[in-house]
Scaffold this motif. Structure first.
Motif, PDB file in Angstrom:
ATOM      1  N   TYR A 128       0.854  -1.180   0.000  1.00  0.00           N
ATOM      2  CA  TYR A 128       0.000   0.000   0.000  1.00  0.00           C
ATOM      3  C   TYR A 128       0.893   1.233   0.000  1.00  0.00           C
ATOM      4  N   PRO A 129       0.902   2.003  -1.093  1.00  0.00           N
ATOM      5  CA  PRO A 129       1.820   3.140  -1.189  1.00  0.00           C
ATOM      6  C   PRO A 129       1.173   4.473  -0.813  1.00  0.00           C
ATOM      7  N   THR A 130       2.005   5.376  -0.290  1.00  0.00           N
ATOM      8  CA  THR A 130       1.694   6.790  -0.224  1.00  0.00           C
ATOM      9  C   THR A 130       2.863   7.515  -0.887  1.00  0.00           C
ATOM     10  N   GLU A 131       2.856   8.830  -0.846  1.00  0.00           N
ATOM     11  CA  GLU A 131       3.912   9.574  -1.536  1.00  0.00           C
ATOM     12  C   GLU A 131       5.295   9.288  -0.969  1.00  0.00           C
ATOM     13  N   ASP A 132       5.401   9.137   0.357  1.00  0.00           N
ATOM     14  CA  ASP A 132       6.710   8.973   0.969  1.00  0.00           C
ATOM     15  C   ASP A 132       6.814   7.723   1.826  1.00  0.00           C
ATOM     16  N   GLU A 133       5.890   6.759   1.651  1.00  0.00           N
ATOM     17  CA  GLU A 133       5.914   5.546   2.471  1.00  0.00           C
ATOM     18  C   GLU A 133       5.269   4.394   1.717  1.00  0.00           C
ATOM     19  N   LEU A 134       5.825   3.200   1.912  1.00  0.00           N
ATOM     20  CA  LEU A 134       5.263   1.970   1.374  1.00  0.00           C
ATOM     21  C   LEU A 134       5.021   1.020   2.541  1.00  0.00           C
ATOM     22  N   PHE A 135       3.835   0.425   2.601  1.00  0.00           N
ATOM     23  CA  PHE A 135       3.516  -0.500   3.683  1.00  0.00           C
ATOM     24  C   PHE A 135       3.193  -1.867   3.099  1.00  0.00           C
ATOM     25  N   PHE A 136       3.766  -2.912   3.712  1.00  0.00           N
ATOM     26  CA  PHE A 136       3.595  -4.295   3.266  1.00  0.00           C
ATOM     27  C   PHE A 136       2.858  -5.068   4.364  1.00  0.00           C
ATOM     28  N   PRO A 137       1.542  -5.276   4.210  1.00  0.00           N
ATOM     29  CA  PRO A 137       0.751  -5.843   5.303  1.00  0.00           C
ATOM     30  C   PRO A 137       1.094  -7.280   5.660  1.00  0.00           C
ATOM     31  N   ARG A 138       1.546  -8.071   4.687  1.00  0.00           N
ATOM     32  CA  ARG A 138       1.856  -9.469   4.996  1.00  0.00           C
ATOM     33  C   ARG A 138       3.066  -9.578   5.925  1.00  0.00           C
ATOM     34  N   SER A 139       4.065  -8.744   5.710  1.00  0.00           N
ATOM     35  CA  SER A 139       5.282  -8.802   6.522  1.00  0.00           C
ATOM     36  C   SER A 139       5.312  -7.751   7.626  1.00  0.00           C
ATOM     37  N   LEU A 140       4.318  -6.838   7.611  1.00  0.00           N
ATOM     38  CA  LEU A 140       4.265  -5.726   8.562  1.00  0.00           C
ATOM     39  C   LEU A 140       5.528  -4.865   8.470  1.00  0.00           C
ATOM     40  N   CYS A 141       5.994  -4.661   7.252  1.00  0.00           N
ATOM     41  CA  CYS A 141       7.187  -3.849   7.008  1.00  0.00           C
ATOM     42  C   CYS A 141       6.784  -2.516   6.397  1.00  0.00           C
ATOM     43  N   ARG A 142       7.615  -1.521   6.665  1.00  0.00           N
ATOM     44  CA  ARG A 142       7.422  -0.210   6.062  1.00  0.00           C
ATOM     45  C   ARG A 142       8.724   0.268   5.447  1.00  0.00           C
ATOM     46  N   ILE A 143       8.596   1.015   4.360  1.00  0.00           N
ATOM     47  CA  ILE A 143       9.717   1.730   3.771  1.00  0.00           C
ATOM     48  C   ILE A 143       9.322   3.198   3.748  1.00  0.00           C
ATOM     49  N   VAL A 144      10.112   4.050   4.373  1.00  0.00           N
ATOM     50  CA  VAL A 144       9.769   5.462   4.456  1.00  0.00           C
ATOM     51  C   VAL A 144      10.909   6.300   3.901  1.00  0.00           C
ATOM     52  N   ALA A 145      10.546   7.454   3.341  1.00  0.00           N
ATOM     53  CA  ALA A 145      11.522   8.448   2.904  1.00  0.00           C
ATOM     54  C   ALA A 145      11.571   9.538   3.961  1.00  0.00           C
ATOM     55  N   LEU A 146      12.742   9.718   4.565  1.00  0.00           N
ATOM     56  CA  LEU A 146      12.875  10.732   5.607  1.00  0.00           C
ATOM     57  C   LEU A 146      13.370  12.043   5.021  1.00  0.00           C
ATOM     58  N   PRO A 147      12.925  13.169   5.585  1.00  0.00           N
ATOM     59  CA  PRO A 147      13.458  14.455   5.140  1.00  0.00           C
ATOM     60  C   PRO A 147      14.905  14.615   5.554  1.00  0.00           C
ATOM     61  N   ALA A 148      15.571  15.576   4.928  1.00  0.00           N
ATOM     62  CA  ALA A 148      16.974  15.824   5.243  1.00  0.00           C
ATOM     63  C   ALA A 148      17.129  16.309   6.674  1.00  0.00           C
ATOM     64  N   GLY A 149      18.284  16.016   7.254  1.00  0.00           N
ATOM     65  CA  GLY A 149      18.596  16.500   8.586  1.00  0.00           C
ATOM     66  C   GLY A 149      18.881  15.377   9.559  1.00  0.00           C
ATOM     67  N   GLU A 150      19.585  15.728  10.623  1.00  0.00           N
ATOM     68  CA  GLU A 150      19.980  14.748  11.636  1.00  0.00           C
ATOM     69  C   GLU A 150      18.809  14.314  12.498  1.00  0.00           C
ATOM     70  N   GLU A 151      17.922  15.247  12.899  1.00  0.00           N
ATOM     71  CA  GLU A 151      16.883  14.954  13.869  1.00  0.00           C
ATOM     72  C   GLU A 151      15.882  13.909  13.387  1.00  0.00           C
ATOM     73  N   PRO A 152      15.408  13.963  12.115  1.00  0.00           N
ATOM     74  CA  PRO A 152      14.494  12.903  11.669  1.00  0.00           C
ATOM     75  C   PRO A 152      15.114  11.513  11.772  1.00  0.00           C
ATOM     76  N   VAL A 153      16.412  11.390  11.486  1.00  0.00           N
ATOM     77  CA  VAL A 153      17.077  10.092  11.591  1.00  0.00           C
ATOM     78  C   VAL A 153      17.147   9.652  13.042  1.00  0.00           C
ATOM     79  N   ARG A 154      17.547  10.568  13.919  1.00  0.00           N
ATOM     80  CA  ARG A 154      17.693  10.231  15.334  1.00  0.00           C
ATOM     81  C   ARG A 154      16.360   9.865  15.967  1.00  0.00           C
ATOM     82  N   GLY A 155      15.288  10.462  15.470  1.00  0.00           N
ATOM     83  CA  GLY A 155      13.991  10.223  16.084  1.00  0.00           C
ATOM     84  C   GLY A 155      13.214   9.072  15.484  1.00  0.00           C
ATOM     85  N   TYR A 156      13.746   8.402  14.464  1.00  0.00           N
ATOM     86  CA  TYR A 156      13.009   7.330  13.807  1.00  0.00           C
ATOM     87  C   TYR A 156      13.565   5.970  14.219  1.00  0.00           C
ATOM     88  N   GLN A 157      12.690   5.068  14.585  1.00  0.00           N
ATOM     89  CA  GLN A 157      13.102   3.743  15.051  1.00  0.00           C
ATOM     90  C   GLN A 157      13.204   2.770  13.876  1.00  0.00           C
TER      91      GLN A 157
END
Length: 218
Positions: A128-157
Motif C-alpha cells: 500500500y503506497p503513499t507519496e513517501d511511504e510503502l507498507f507491506f501488510p503481509r510482513s508488517l514492514c514499512r519503507i519510508v523516505a525521511l526528510p533531510a537532517g539529523e533529527e528525523p534520523v535520530r527520532g526514527y526507530q
C-alpha cells in the motif's frame, strides 16, 4: 488423477513464489527498472551484480559502496530493500538521500520495482503506497523516505537505513552517526547501507577509505 490447467498454473506459481523468496533468484528473474520514463526493462545481471547481491545478503551491519551511474548500484540496493520488505518480518526501512525530493524518488523506484513484478507475486506480497511511504501488510514492514537532517534520523526507530548520494549530502556524518544507535541495539540490531559517487573532500571519502573513527564504527 490428472490436474486441470488452472491447478497446474497455481501449483507452478506457488513453486515460483517459494523460489522468489531467495533474493538472488528474484533479483535475476523479476527485477525490472523503469528509470527516467523509459520502458520497462530487466535490470542487468553482470558478474559484479551477482557479487553485490551476495554482499547485500551477507548481513554485514555496515556497507559502503562507491558507485558510478553506469553501475546502477542505487537500483540494486532499492531492489534489495523491496525484497527485504516483502519477505522479512517487521522491518522498518529508511531511505534517505541528499534532499527530500531525492529521498522520495528512492521510494518511487522501489514502488516501480514492485509494480513491474508479475501479478501472482504482487498478490503474494501486497503493498500500500503513499507519496513517501510503502507498507507491506503481509510482513508488517514499512519503507519510508525521511526528510533531510539529523533529527528525523535520530527520532526514527528504523532497523535498516539506506543513505544514497552520500558524497553530495550536506551533513552526511551527522546523519550517519545519528543512525548508529538505531542499528546497535542489543535486540533486533539493524544495518546501514550507504552509496555515493567519489568526493575526495568530504566525510564520505573517509568512510569509503575505512578511516572512520572507532566510536562510529558499527
Amino acid at each position: 488423477m490428472p490436474i486441470s490447467r488452472s491447478e497446474a498454473k497455481e501449483l507452478a506459481q506457488k513453486t515460483e513464489r517459494v523460489r522468489a523468496e531467495y533474493y538472488p533468484y528474484w533479483r535475476f528473474r523479476y527485477a525490472y527498472s523503469d528509470d527516467s520514463g523509459e520502458r520497462r526493462r530487466r535490470m542487468p545481471w553482470m558478474p559484479y551484480h551477482q557479487i553485490l547481491a551476495g554482499v547485500l545478503q551477507s548481513g554485514r551491519r555496515l556497507l559502503a559502496f562507491d558507485k558510478a551511474r553506469q553501475m546502477q548500484i542505487t537500483w540494486d540496493i532499492c531492489a534489495f530493500l523491496l525484497h527485504n520488505a516483502m519477505v522479512r518480518q517487521s522491518t522498518e526501512i529508511v531511505a534517505l538521500s541528499k534532499n527530500q525530493r531525492d529521498s522520495e524518488y528512492l521510494v518511487f523506484r522501489i514502488k516501480t520495482l514492485w509494480n513491474n513484478q508479475p501479478q501472482f507475486l504482487r498478490d503474494a506480497w501486497p503493498m500500500y503506497p503513499t507519496e513517501d511511504e510503502l507498507f507491506f501488510p503481509r510482513s508488517l514492514c514499512r519503507i519510508v523516505a525521511l526528510p533531510a537532517g539529523e533529527e528525523p534520523v535520530r527520532g526514527y526507530q528504523g532497523n535498516l537505513f539506506f543513505l544514497d548520494e552520500c558524497g553530495h549530502m550536506d551533513g552526511f556524518m551527522d546523519r550517519f552517526t545519528a543512525a548508529i544507535p538505531q542499528i546497535s541495539r542489543p535486540t533486533n540490531p539493524g544495518r546501514i547501507i550507504m552509496a555515493g559517487t567519489p568526493n575526495i573532500h568530504g566525510d564520505w571519502w573517509r568512510v569509503v577509505k575505512d578511516k572512520i573513527d572507532d566510536r562510529v564504527r558499527a
